[in-house]
Design an enzyme around this catalytic site. Structure first.
Site, PDB file in Angstrom:
ATOM      1  N   ARG A   1      39.302  36.599  43.740  1.00 55.15           N
ATOM      2  CA  ARG A   1      40.737  36.666  44.012  1.00 55.15           C
ATOM      3  C   ARG A   1      41.318  35.272  43.808  1.00 55.15           C
ATOM      4  NH1 ARG A   1      40.337  41.309  43.534  1.00 55.15           N
ATOM      5  NH2 ARG A   1      41.061  43.014  44.870  1.00 55.15           N
TER       6      ARG A   1
ATOM      7  N   GLU B   1      49.946  37.711  40.691  1.00 53.53           N
ATOM      8  CA  GLU B   1      49.747  38.420  39.430  1.00 53.53           C
ATOM      9  C   GLU B   1      50.940  39.312  39.162  1.00 53.53           C
ATOM     10  OE1 GLU B   1      45.909  40.285  39.831  1.00 53.53           O
ATOM     11  OE2 GLU B   1      44.893  38.367  39.987  1.00 53.53           O
TER      12      GLU B   1
ATOM     13  N   HIS C   1      42.941  39.908  35.020  1.00 53.81           N
ATOM     14  CA  HIS C   1      42.329  40.737  36.070  1.00 53.81           C
ATOM     15  C   HIS C   1      41.676  42.003  35.491  1.00 53.81           C
ATOM     16  CE1 HIS C   1      42.516  41.543  40.665  1.00 53.81           C
ATOM     17  NE2 HIS C   1      41.422  42.042  40.142  1.00 53.81           N
TER      18      HIS C   1
HETATM   19  C1  GLV Z   1      39.440  44.463  41.729  1.00 52.59           C
HETATM   20  O1  GLV Z   1      39.813  43.323  41.791  1.00 52.59           O
HETATM   21  C2  GLV Z   1      39.053  45.231  42.861  1.00 52.59           C
HETATM   22  O2  GLV Z   1      39.243  44.787  44.005  1.00 52.59           O
HETATM   23  O3  GLV Z   1      38.548  46.347  42.673  1.00 52.59           O
END
Ligand code: GLV
Length: 336
Positions: free
Chosen positions: A245, A274, A293
């Site tokens: 993160r 984001e 991401h």
């Molecule tokens: C992706 O970042 C998730 O948390 O699945």
């Protein structure tokens, strides 16, 4: 006639904030009264609140902020299921106070996310993105068709990797690293003894590792874990990879460290906000690989995540224990 007195309206109402890959939502629609947010993108806050208002089940993504106010605005809500392993977008305390089990999708995305972490590590070490741009921009000339000092990167084989966070994803990254003949140092909150991983303090990991890969969840304790002081402890030839993160790394400090040559390179798949702001200092920083991401983004894994999210949701609605429930001490919680 067999269903006399029980119409389709008696099925629990579920709001899904996005269509999901694979057949999981189609199967869910046969068991519940399902409303799926129709747009290709995430609903804005008001649309999310409006969609969830009368729902008993909410199937959400990490782009949906499920905070106390949203939960309060959904008086019939009995189950939350997030199609993600991270849950920093859900106010777990508020959900637990209301007795709402929260499902998530650990396990099924660990290998796929570890693949991306390793892809980023290799891309940053061997300057793949930069080299691709060089060729496409027509800069690969006859005189320099093989350049003895062009695009010199770092060796991955034999180097030391520091893994921050030894959950399923961190362990999957460590396994890949051993295949590359790397020495692996590991740090996690709960000190874990793992084969092939040397347990060390975080400060030692930062000081020794040539590659550092982040795999902790974002919590109040890990927010800003890699701040300016932590980054300053890293080696000047180190490469940082973050697929966890964004909030764990101080982005301004990272950009400054890369610009000042106090860190060799970095690769980021996640950001504090984001999408990444077009004014972010990261976009001007050198030796930085960026992806939007996509850690769990493989065909098979996204469909497995959807399956598990739906299984969690249905179990919760039927008052059974969810296969993957995130509330602390809640694993056997049966929604009433
Ligand atoms: C992706 O970042 C998730 O948390 O699945």
């Amino acid at each position: 006639a067999w269903a006399r007195g029980r119409t389709v309206n008696a099925r629990p109402r579920v709001f899904a904030t996005r269509n999901l890959p694979g057949g999981a939502l189609a199967r869910l629609a046969q068991r519940v009264s399902l409303e799926v947010w129709p747009d290709p993108g995430a609903p804005a806050r008001e649309a999310l609140a409006a969609g969830a208002r009368d729902a008993e089940g909410l199937l959400c993504l990490l782009t949906d902020r499920i905070d106390a106010a949203l939960i309060k605005g959904c008086p019939r809500l009995r189950v939350i299921s997030s199609c993600s392993v991270g849950l920093d977008h859900v106010d777990m305390e508020a959900a637990t106070r209301r007795g709402i089990p929260v499902g998530y999708t650990p396990g099924v995305l660990a290998e796929t996310t570890a693949d991306l972490a390793f892809a980023l590590l290799l891309a940053a070490a061997r300057r793949i993105v930069e080299a691709d741009g060089f060729l496409r921009q027509g800069r690969w000339t006859w005189e320099r068709r093989w350049d003895p000092d062009g695009f010199l990167g770092r060796d991955v084989y034999g180097a030391t990797l520091g893994v921050i966070g030894l959950g399923a994803i961190g362990r999957a990254v460590a396994a890949r690293a051993r295949g590359f003949g790397m020495r692996v140092l590991g740090w996690s909150r709960s000190l874990r003894e793992l084969e092939g991983v040397e347990p060390v303090e975080l400060s030692e990991l930062l000081a020794e590792a040539q590659f550092v890969s982040v795999h902790v969840a974002l919590t109040p304790e890990t927010r800003g874990l890699l701040d300016a002081a932590a980054l300053a402890r890293m080696r000047e030839d180190a490469i940082l990879v973050n697929t966890a993160r964004g909030g764990i790394v101080d982005e301004a400090a990272l950009a400054a460290a890369l610009r000042g040559g106090r860190l060799a390179a970095a690769a980021l798949d996640v950001f504090a906000r984001e999408p990444l702001d077009t004014a972010s200092p990261l976009l001007d920083a050198p030796n930085l690989v960026l992806t939007p991401h996509i850690g769990s983004a493989s065909v098979a894994t996204r469909s497995r995540m959807a399956e598990l999210a739906v299984e969690n949701l249905v179990a919760g609605l039927e008052g059974r224990a969810m296969p993957r429930c995130a509330n602390p001490d809640f694993a056997d919680f049966a929604a009433g």
